[in-house]
Motif scaffolding. Sequence first.
Motif, PDB file in Angstrom:
ATOM      1  N   PRO A 176      35.988  39.476  34.153  1.00  0.00           N
ATOM      2  CA  PRO A 176      37.416  39.182  33.999  1.00  0.00           C
ATOM      3  C   PRO A 176      37.863  38.037  34.907  1.00  0.00           C
ATOM      4  O   PRO A 176      37.498  37.972  36.085  1.00  0.00           O
ATOM      5  CB  PRO A 176      38.090  40.490  34.404  1.00  0.00           C
ATOM      6  CG  PRO A 176      37.124  41.155  35.333  1.00  0.00           C
ATOM      7  CD  PRO A 176      35.749  40.744  34.879  1.00  0.00           C
ATOM      8  N   TYR A 177      38.656  37.141  34.339  1.00  0.00           N
ATOM      9  CA  TYR A 177      39.252  36.034  35.089  1.00  0.00           C
ATOM     10  C   TYR A 177      40.742  36.013  34.786  1.00  0.00           C
ATOM     11  O   TYR A 177      41.145  36.119  33.622  1.00  0.00           O
ATOM     12  CB  TYR A 177      38.652  34.686  34.673  1.00  0.00           C
ATOM     13  CG  TYR A 177      37.220  34.475  35.091  1.00  0.00           C
ATOM     14  CD1 TYR A 177      36.912  33.784  36.266  1.00  0.00           C
ATOM     15  CD2 TYR A 177      36.169  34.958  34.307  1.00  0.00           C
ATOM     16  CE1 TYR A 177      35.594  33.585  36.647  1.00  0.00           C
ATOM     17  CE2 TYR A 177      34.851  34.765  34.685  1.00  0.00           C
ATOM     18  CZ  TYR A 177      34.577  34.083  35.860  1.00  0.00           C
ATOM     19  OH  TYR A 177      33.271  33.898  36.244  1.00  0.00           O
ATOM     20  N   GLU A 205      44.113  42.810  29.489  1.00  0.00           N
ATOM     21  CA  GLU A 205      43.352  41.726  28.870  1.00  0.00           C
ATOM     22  C   GLU A 205      44.238  40.988  27.874  1.00  0.00           C
ATOM     23  O   GLU A 205      44.989  41.593  27.100  1.00  0.00           O
ATOM     24  CB  GLU A 205      42.114  42.282  28.167  1.00  0.00           C
ATOM     25  CG  GLU A 205      41.209  41.197  27.601  1.00  0.00           C
ATOM     26  CD  GLU A 205      39.938  41.732  26.962  1.00  0.00           C
ATOM     27  OE1 GLU A 205      39.126  40.907  26.501  1.00  0.00           O
ATOM     28  OE2 GLU A 205      39.760  42.976  26.925  1.00  0.00           O
ATOM     29  N   SER A 258      36.029  38.022  40.449  1.00  0.00           N
ATOM     30  CA  SER A 258      36.026  36.578  40.192  1.00  0.00           C
ATOM     31  C   SER A 258      37.072  35.842  41.012  1.00  0.00           C
ATOM     32  O   SER A 258      36.852  34.704  41.441  1.00  0.00           O
ATOM     33  CB  SER A 258      36.259  36.318  38.700  1.00  0.00           C
ATOM     34  OG  SER A 258      37.524  36.838  38.295  1.00  0.00           O
ATOM     35  N   TYR A 270      44.547  38.579  31.986  1.00  0.00           N
ATOM     36  CA  TYR A 270      43.189  38.074  32.212  1.00  0.00           C
ATOM     37  C   TYR A 270      42.456  37.932  30.879  1.00  0.00           C
ATOM     38  O   TYR A 270      42.893  38.446  29.844  1.00  0.00           O
ATOM     39  CB  TYR A 270      42.413  38.996  33.147  1.00  0.00           C
ATOM     40  CG  TYR A 270      41.918  40.290  32.528  1.00  0.00           C
ATOM     41  CD1 TYR A 270      40.651  40.387  31.934  1.00  0.00           C
ATOM     42  CD2 TYR A 270      42.711  41.433  32.536  1.00  0.00           C
ATOM     43  CE1 TYR A 270      40.204  41.574  31.372  1.00  0.00           C
ATOM     44  CE2 TYR A 270      42.278  42.623  31.973  1.00  0.00           C
ATOM     45  CZ  TYR A 270      41.012  42.694  31.391  1.00  0.00           C
ATOM     46  OH  TYR A 270      40.569  43.870  30.835  1.00  0.00           O
ATOM     47  N   GLU A 271      41.348  37.214  30.953  1.00  0.00           N
ATOM     48  CA  GLU A 271      40.449  37.097  29.810  1.00  0.00           C
ATOM     49  C   GLU A 271      39.022  37.263  30.295  1.00  0.00           C
ATOM     50  O   GLU A 271      38.720  37.023  31.481  1.00  0.00           O
ATOM     51  CB  GLU A 271      40.632  35.729  29.127  1.00  0.00           C
ATOM     52  CG  GLU A 271      40.465  34.540  30.051  1.00  0.00           C
ATOM     53  CD  GLU A 271      40.934  33.236  29.418  1.00  0.00           C
ATOM     54  OE1 GLU A 271      41.378  33.276  28.258  1.00  0.00           O
ATOM     55  OE2 GLU A 271      40.854  32.194  30.088  1.00  0.00           O
ATOM     56  N   LEU A 272      38.168  37.710  29.403  1.00  0.00           N
ATOM     57  CA  LEU A 272      36.758  37.932  29.742  1.00  0.00           C
ATOM     58  C   LEU A 272      35.942  36.688  29.426  1.00  0.00           C
ATOM     59  O   LEU A 272      36.077  36.088  28.355  1.00  0.00           O
ATOM     60  CB  LEU A 272      36.202  39.127  28.973  1.00  0.00           C
ATOM     61  CG  LEU A 272      36.715  40.512  29.378  1.00  0.00           C
ATOM     62  CD1 LEU A 272      36.181  41.572  28.422  1.00  0.00           C
ATOM     63  CD2 LEU A 272      36.296  40.852  30.812  1.00  0.00           C
ATOM     64  N   LYS A 273      35.080  36.306  30.370  1.00  0.00           N
ATOM     65  CA  LYS A 273      34.125  35.220  30.168  1.00  0.00           C
ATOM     66  C   LYS A 273      32.758  35.751  30.586  1.00  0.00           C
ATOM     67  O   LYS A 273      32.555  36.080  31.767  1.00  0.00           O
ATOM     68  CB  LYS A 273      34.497  33.997  31.004  1.00  0.00           C
ATOM     69  CG  LYS A 273      35.861  33.397  30.669  1.00  0.00           C
ATOM     70  CD  LYS A 273      36.179  32.226  31.591  1.00  0.00           C
ATOM     71  CE  LYS A 273      37.574  31.681  31.323  1.00  0.00           C
ATOM     72  NZ  LYS A 273      37.925  30.576  32.278  1.00  0.00           N
ATOM     73  N   ASP A 274      31.861  35.877  29.631  1.00  0.00           N
ATOM     74  CA  ASP A 274      30.535  36.456  29.890  1.00  0.00           C
ATOM     75  C   ASP A 274      30.646  37.835  30.523  1.00  0.00           C
ATOM     76  O   ASP A 274      29.875  38.201  31.410  1.00  0.00           O
ATOM     77  CB  ASP A 274      29.701  35.531  30.787  1.00  0.00           C
ATOM     78  CG  ASP A 274      29.442  34.180  30.159  1.00  0.00           C
ATOM     79  OD1 ASP A 274      29.225  34.146  28.926  1.00  0.00           O
ATOM     80  OD2 ASP A 274      29.471  33.170  30.873  1.00  0.00           O
ATOM     81  N   LYS A 332      44.167  34.587  33.775  1.00  0.00           N
ATOM     82  CA  LYS A 332      44.517  33.457  32.926  1.00  0.00           C
ATOM     83  C   LYS A 332      45.234  32.410  33.766  1.00  0.00           C
ATOM     84  O   LYS A 332      46.012  32.743  34.668  1.00  0.00           O
ATOM     85  CB  LYS A 332      45.404  33.932  31.777  1.00  0.00           C
ATOM     86  CG  LYS A 332      44.706  34.907  30.827  1.00  0.00           C
ATOM     87  CD  LYS A 332      45.624  35.298  29.676  1.00  0.00           C
ATOM     88  CE  LYS A 332      45.888  34.127  28.752  1.00  0.00           C
ATOM     89  NZ  LYS A 332      46.673  34.542  27.558  1.00  0.00           N
ATOM     90  N   GLU A 333      44.987  31.161  33.462  1.00  0.00           N
ATOM     91  CA  GLU A 333      45.567  30.075  34.249  1.00  0.00           C
ATOM     92  C   GLU A 333      47.094  30.117  34.224  1.00  0.00           C
ATOM     93  O   GLU A 333      47.748  29.898  35.244  1.00  0.00           O
ATOM     94  CB  GLU A 333      45.070  28.723  33.723  1.00  0.00           C
ATOM     95  CG  GLU A 333      43.611  28.427  34.025  1.00  0.00           C
ATOM     96  CD  GLU A 333      43.331  28.364  35.511  1.00  0.00           C
ATOM     97  OE1 GLU A 333      44.185  27.837  36.268  1.00  0.00           O
ATOM     98  OE2 GLU A 333      42.259  28.837  35.938  1.00  0.00           O
TER      99      GLU A 333
END
Length: 523
Positions: free
Chosen positions: A398-399, A387, A431, A391-395, A401-402
């Motif tokens: 995990p997604y 993390e 995701s 990746y980062e957490l949204k709601d 990172k761009e």
Amino acid sequence: MYKLWGKYALSTALVSALLLSGCSSNSGSGSEAKTAEPSEATVNETGFPLTKEPVTLNMFTRIAPLNGPFKDMPVFQDYEKMSNVHVNFTEAPTDGFQEKKNLLFASNELPDAFYRSGITPLEATQYGAVGQLIPLEDLIDKYAPNLKSLMEQYPEIRSAITTPEGHIYAIPGIVTLAAARTDKKWINEAWLKKLGLKEPETTDELYDVLVAFRDKDPNGNGKKDEIPMTARAGLAVVNLMSGSFGLDQQLGYNINLENDKVNIWMGSEKNKEMLMYLNKLYKEKLLDPELFSQKEAQYLAKQGSGNAGFFFDQTNNNFLPIADQYVGIAPPAGPHGDRLQAQTAPVPRDFGAFAISSVNKYPEITMRWIDYFYSDEGSTLLRFGREGEHYELKDGIPYYKEDFLKTDNQPKITPYAGGGAPHLISDKVASYINPPQVQEAQKKLDPYMPKVRYAAPMFDEKTAQEVNILRNDIDKYYEEQSTKFIAGALSFDKWDEFQSTLKKMQIDKLQEMYQAAYDKMEK
């Protein structure tokens, strides 16, 4: 994506390896399953670390072409600190992997565990019977709460991995997310709008749409260079269109289940109707003329070109730059109103993803080690890395990172890339393969999904050998003849001869074996 023809066929090399393994002086005698020696380290039954004393495990694994070394993957580096378990991976590339795995069993030079090694049902039964793989059911019951919970929630998992004698010698990858078990039916919505057409609801309407894609220059370049419909090479298109003709794919094969009766449909009239429909598309250049020759890279390039009208894939990763051009559609209803999403992988999607050998001195610790990846937390670590860095957490989801996605390093940080890893794929950890567009496409399929997708059954050793021999011949013949029927190289006047040959190949006997296996699963 999920090719069924001859999936579990074994090579001559494997049969030889099986025979050699049974003759090994260290492989045990008789058919009783053997367990490993008592552990030399004490397992902590809950929490982390898994053991107070550091433990090293040797695992044999398949490494995909795009993967980096497993020792450099953050999942295994970070998990070692959490678990107090160090893993030495012996990595074998995909090309030649089966032969290397055969040799380990044949020489009895076994690792502690097989990780992402695609142990087949026949291998699990054979090597379990001679004691090279240990039974896992008691270890799962005591040391694998995540896996045990999933098996209780989805009973088809246990039936898919339990031998007729009641043993579990290998555990699968588990996919509870429906969108990760289907190939979506993607259609070029931009072309539909330009030509004033609606999404096709039937196979007849699909035919009309494909004709318009071929003849009405929807890409606007004045050339007849559009590809109305394409699919992965070979008979993938049969899997993907079979539901429109009432043909299901239960028990890992070309099987309909009707009132608890197994029906192998390869010689059926409905199959003939499907092949005639595909022949019509192929003959009129509505179906990709390169269908039987193209490589995977060519197929993926066609998806990303924007010049394909209708194709199939699990996710939209291969056409992301032009994703707005496409939309997922429901299975078109066939001539008898059938509208089944037949091409659906089972919840236990990747059989034999993990197994423990008889040389393993720490089977309890090993089971606790692998069980972590059947949780959302463990699966997130395996699939997404660290993390903040990867990746980062949204709601809570995990997604990637761009900036990380732009590096093309995703396959380097996870053994998930390349498929077949023992872990859980749920809606919480998917995701990357389940963005909103894919979720919408899955919603179109959901009403037509089977209530239960039965995985390939576990046969006893003798029956498994018989099934393998029959299927080797039947599957090869079916694929050869079906290809000829679709391509027009074989007239449908030969259908009676085709049916007769299948019977001579003992397709009825094969059906009886699947029926017996299904009956045992349902007891």
